[in-house]
Design a protein around this motif. Structure first.
Motif, short mmCIF file in Angstrom:
data_model
loop_
_atom_site.label_atom_id
_atom_site.label_comp_id
_atom_site.label_asym_id
_atom_site.label_seq_id
_atom_site.Cartn_x
_atom_site.Cartn_y
_atom_site.Cartn_z
N LYS A 1 -40.91 -25.82 -56.07
CA LYS A 1 -41.09 -26.59 -54.84
C LYS A 1 -40.58 -25.82 -53.61
CE LYS A 1 -40.92 -31.16 -57.02
NZ LYS A 1 -40.45 -30.99 -58.39
N ASN B 1 -42.03 -34.92 -57.68
CA ASN B 1 -43.27 -34.27 -58.06
C ASN B 1 -44.48 -34.89 -57.35
OD1 ASN B 1 -41.73 -32.75 -59.81
ND2 ASN B 1 -42.48 -33.73 -61.68
N SER C 1 -36.42 -34.05 -55.47
CA SER C 1 -37.37 -33.25 -56.24
C SER C 1 -38.57 -34.07 -56.70
CB SER C 1 -36.66 -32.63 -57.45
OG SER C 1 -37.40 -31.55 -57.98
N SER D 1 -38.77 -27.22 -61.14
CA SER D 1 -38.90 -27.67 -59.75
C SER D 1 -38.46 -26.65 -58.71
CB SER D 1 -38.12 -28.97 -59.55
OG SER D 1 -38.76 -30.04 -60.22
#
Length: 428
Positions: A108, A174, A172, A105
């Motif tokens: 991101k 998705n 976080s 992650s």
């Protein structure tokens, strides 16, 4: 005496007059002397008509030096990769090589960076809105069944740009990374192409993205590349503001917490966690400290910390990161690289007159022991007469990638032009 006797009187002839001849000789001699003296005088004063050459300046300060002392021994993690950099100064070091690895992650960060460069937000600004589609909402149960990191969504839910970015960067999510990607570029694939174009533009030569969430192990990067991106992302006010939050309130989900539990500790002000089986525990971080009255920001990345699951992986990456931050901050200080009174250059005037130029005060730079420092000297043309203690130019010191630090240069003993007699005497 008889009449016929004749008396002869002899008259002496006077010598020819000499006064006029002597006068002529003296006039001639005097004229010759005058000519000779005039010639001698002309010869003597001829150098006085020549302009004096400008004093010559010879630099004696070296072009570079290093911050004195032993370079800091950083406690690099035993596994994975790590990199540290200090904003305004440059890289502090790396470990674990530079092979591209999955970053989970942490990807991101690029997702948020692309969104914010295309749709900038000021501090506190909410920005435009996006609406969750029925298809995006319907995907949520399947995503949850795969064990993904998500935020709850429903069809028709409205998020501001800021709220969507909070969902991506704090818990976080998705699914929100994919929703944002489609909102920005029309499709996830088109957005991923923008991510890779941006990475190339930033010089992230060992980075490749395959998805906006980082779930795909094909999304790979290095600690060095992630530090490059983190430094750029932290220049965006809204990004820096969001990643420094410990929690946020979102539509549908309510209050969500930041996975980065280091925020608020050891000066940490962000940035992003990541964890998958392939990537291990990952963290890109920024920490702020005050050194010698100046704010410094340490930016780093730690990748590939082992662990059986997300809690263990993140715990290990946090444990590896905190000593790095503390050691890096402790190593940064203000150091003198040129001392007050240290000679910088010599000045040599005509006929041997001279003086020295020296630093008016210490030249101090912010950095760490062993850091290279470039030294520049700027001295304007020096006049023939220069009183002692006159400011004459500047020294400029640049530590690493830092801004120049400048200090005045002063003259030493008084510099005087040669006297008339010295000029005549030395040119005989």
């Amino acid at each position: 005496m008889p009449e016929s006797a004749t008396t002869h009187v002899t008259t002496a002839t006077p010598p020819p007059p000499v006064r006029r001849r002597t006068a002529s000789v003296w006039l001639l001699v005097t004229g010759l002397l005058v000519v000779l003296l005039a010639g001698a005088a002309l010869v003597a004063i001829e150098p006085l008509h020549r302009p004096l050459p400008a004093p010559a300046v010879t630099r004696t300060l070296p072009a570079s030096t290093v911050v004195p002392g032993a370079a800091p021994a950083l406690p690099w993690p035993q596994a994975g990769q790590a990199a540290l950099s200090v904003d305004g100064l440059g890289p502090l070091g790396t470990s674990g090589g530079n092979r591209p690895v999955p970053v989970a992650s942490v990807a991101k960060v690029m997702t948020a960076y692309v969104i914010l460069t295309a749709h900038p937000l000021d501090r506190g600004e909410q920005g435009p809105t996006l609406t969750v589609s029925a298809a995006q909402a319907a995907a949520y149960p399947r995503e949850r069944a795969r064990g993904e990191s998500l935020v709850p969504v429903v069809a028709g839910a409205v998020f501001t740009e800021r709220q969507a970015l909070q969902a991506v960067l704090l818990p976080s999510a998705n699914n929100m990374a994919r929703i944002l990607a489609a909102w920005d570029a029309g499709s996830v694939d088109a957005f991923v192409a923008k991510m890779n174009d941006t990475a190339a533009a930033l010089g992230m030569t060992d980075t490749h993205y395959t998805d906006p969430a980082g779930l795909d192990p094909g999304t790979v990067s290095t600690a060095v590349d992630q530090v490059i991106l983190a430094r750029k992302a932290m220049e965006l006010p809204a990004f820096a503001e969001i990643v420094a939050q410990k929690e946020a309130t979102l539509p549908v989900a309510g209050t969500v917490r930041n996975y980065n539990s280091l925020v608020g500790r050891d000066g940490v002000v962000g940035i992003k966690t990541g964890s998958t089986d392939e990537a291990g525990g990952c963290l890109v971080f920024a920490a702020v400290a005050t050194v010698a009255g100046r704010k410094v920001t340490v930016v780093g990345a730690v990748l590939g910390q082992p662990g059986a699951d997300t809690p263990v992986q993140l715990d290990r990456v946090f444990r590896a990161t905190r000593p790095l931050i503390r050691t890096a901050v402790a190593a940064i200080a203000e150091h003198p690289v040129v001392k007050a009174g240290e000679p910088v250059a010599t000045v040599r005037g005509p006929l041997g007159a001279g003086t020295t130029l020296h630093a008016a005060q210490d030249v101090r730079v912010l950095g760490w022991p062993g850091m290279p420092v470039r030294l520049d000297v700027d001295v304007p043309p020096v006049p023939q007469r220069l009183p002692a203690g006159t400011e004459t130019g500047r020294i400029s010191a640049v530590a690493g990638e830092g801004a120049p630090v400048t200090v005045a240069i002063e003259s030493g003993v008084r510099l005087e032009p040669p006297s008339t007699w010295d000029r005549i005497r030395r040119h005989r």
